[in-house]
Write an enzyme that holds these catalytic residues in place. Structure first.
Site, PDB file in Angstrom:
ATOM      1  N   ASP A   1       1.027  -0.984  -0.290  1.00  0.00           N
ATOM      2  CA  ASP A   1      -0.016  -0.212  -0.074  1.00  0.00           C
ATOM      3  C   ASP A   1       0.579   1.407  -0.059  1.00  0.00           C
ATOM      4  O   ASP A   1       2.092   0.929  -0.518  1.00  0.00           O
ATOM      5  CB  ASP A   1      -1.259   0.200   1.587  1.00  0.00           C
ATOM      6  CG  ASP A   1      -2.007   0.463   0.981  1.00  0.00           C
ATOM      7  OD1 ASP A   1      -2.293   1.759   1.237  1.00  0.00           O
ATOM      8  OD2 ASP A   1      -2.809   0.146   0.677  1.00  0.00           O
TER       9      ASP A   1
ATOM     10  N   HIS B   1      -3.680   6.125   4.167  1.00  0.00           N
ATOM     11  CA  HIS B   1      -4.207   4.806   3.492  1.00  0.00           C
ATOM     12  C   HIS B   1      -3.831   3.307   4.108  1.00  0.00           C
ATOM     13  O   HIS B   1      -4.325   2.775   4.595  1.00  0.00           O
ATOM     14  CB  HIS B   1      -4.686   4.805   1.800  1.00  0.00           C
ATOM     15  CG  HIS B   1      -5.378   3.687   1.544  1.00  0.00           C
ATOM     16  ND1 HIS B   1      -4.477   2.555   0.846  1.00  0.00           N
ATOM     17  CD2 HIS B   1      -6.842   3.738   0.685  1.00  0.00           C
ATOM     18  CE1 HIS B   1      -6.169   2.272   0.739  1.00  0.00           C
ATOM     19  NE2 HIS B   1      -7.003   2.429   0.766  1.00  0.00           N
TER      20      HIS B   1
ATOM     21  N   SER C   1     -11.205  -0.982  -0.651  1.00  0.00           N
ATOM     22  CA  SER C   1      -9.988  -0.669  -0.111  1.00  0.00           C
ATOM     23  C   SER C   1     -10.450  -1.452   1.353  1.00  0.00           C
ATOM     24  O   SER C   1      -9.670  -2.478   1.679  1.00  0.00           O
ATOM     25  CB  SER C   1      -9.449   0.381   0.207  1.00  0.00           C
ATOM     26  OG  SER C   1      -9.149   0.407  -1.008  1.00  0.00           O
TER      27      SER C   1
END
Length: 394
Positions: free
Chosen positions: A155, A186, A340
């Protein structure tokens, strides 16, 4: 030759005694059943020699046919209870039941002697994946909580010092720049959701940060391939391939190369969870969710509906909470939405099941689908209605 004759004789006796076959007890509620695992109890008064002969014959099944799933694990000889446990395919367990020496057979299950943990301050998402019905306010989970399992988080990187991660996050590799930090947030959010002390699904799992996306949340497919490849090699070098989860909460248009990289991780023995994407289209056109063997996860809402933004289609394994999810950010807790985070829930449950049930990575997605509950009300006609559930029994 002796082993072949022994097995053949056993099978012949089994066929002759089919009329008096031992009962295979119904599993009933299957939430705590260990897949393909059984306890075989012998008839009263069976001699030790006869018992030893029977178990020797069972052990010979696998030796004579590599396609047969037969693995005797433990034997027991208590006062009035003689038998054994093992892993057997359906055909083999039927053959065992036909032996007149067998009294009955039942499915092996997960014991909860260690007790369940009930988190009182849980978000709606954690409560939802640990209860069969909506409206719960607590997160219920076994206290094994993913212990001994590592999650390779491919990520934007991870703030490994974030308090919610409890010191269980480390840096693995960086394919973007020389800055081992999460400039986007994130990856840190996902790490918190997967394994955080407060916000996490598998609260004792470890996070390994693999940075392939920049501070804007974007990166090349070649970076993604490099990141997945690093996870595979790292796991192999450290002997943890079957105790490794790979989380892929990223993607884009179809790529054969990216899919092959994800498939390689699956073939290496890992459980791979991938977000299906948030473009409200068929997920088979996206990578890496469309890779073979990958567990493709779509997003659901608090009221058990498919999120309007979520991709869909026949490749979806299950839905998982993906709207208004709270977890750790760079500046405290934040609330985000997206597929996600649905994939993050599945990675957490995958790590949880690997630790709790001791299953292999290639079984995890199937097990997730076995436990899931069919409650999604508005999924497209070619998409599953299954919602992620951790099997707590609540």
């Amino acid at each position: 030759m002796r082993a072949i004759i022994s097995v053949a004789l056993f099978l012949s006796l089994s066929l002759l005694s089919a009329v008096n076959a031992a009962e295979i007890l119904s599993a009933g509620d299957t939430d705590d059943v260990i897949p393909d695992s059984y306890i075989v109890v012998m008839r009263d008064g069976l001699s030790t020699d006869a018992f030893n002969s029977h178990t020797t014959q069972i052990s010979g099944f696998r030796n004579e046919d590599r396609n047969v799933k037969a693995s005797l694990k433990k034997t027991f000889d208590l006062n009035g209870l003689k038998g054994y446990s093992g892993t057997f395919d359906e055909a083999t367990i039927r053959q065992i039941a036909n032996d007149p020496a067998v009294k009955y057979i039942e499915h092996d299950r997960i014991a909860n002697a260690r007790g369940l943990v009930e988190q009182q301050d849980a978000g709606w998402n954690l409560a939802r994946i640990s209860h069969k019905k909506t409206g719960a306010r607590t997160y219920v989970y076994d206290k094994s909580a993913g212990a001994g399992i590592s999650v390779c988080l491919v990520d934007t990187g991870v703030d490994v010092d974030n308090p919610d991660l409890g010191g269980r996050a480390t840096w693995g590799a960086n394919f973007v720049d020389n800055d081992d930090s999460d400039g986007n947030g994130h990856g840190t959010f996902l790490a918190s959701l997967i394994a955080g002390q407060k916000h996490g699904v598998a609260k004792k799992a470890k996070i390994i940060a693999v940075k392939v996306l920049d501070a804007n949340g974007s990166g090349s497919y070649s970076n993604v391939i490099s990141g997945i490849d690093w996870c595979v090699k790292y796991a192999k070098e450290h002997g943890i391939s079957e105790r490794m989860v790979v989380n892929l909460s990223l993607g884009g248009g179809y790529s054969q190369a990216v899919n092959q990289a994800a498939e390689n991780a699956v073939l290496a023995g890992m459980f791979v969870s991938a977000a299906v994407g948030g473009s409200n289209r068929d997920a088979r056109n996206d990578s890496p969710a469309s890779a073979r063997g990958v567990c493709a996860i779509a997003a659901s809402t608090m009221d058990d509906k498919a999120a309007l933004f979520s991709n869909y289609g026949s490749i979806v394994a299950v839905y998982a909470p993906g709207q208004n999810i709270m977890a750790a950010g760079r500046m405290g807790s934040v609330t985000l939405s997206g597929t996600s985070f649905a994939a993050g829930h599945a990675s957490g449950v995958g790590a949880y099941l690997l630790a709790l049930e001791k299953i292999t990575g290639d079984r995890v997605c199937t097990r997730i689908k076995e436990l899931a509950i069919p409650v999604i009300r508005n999924s497209p006609s070619n998409t599953t209605r299954l919602l992620l559930y951790n099997g707590s029994g609540r």
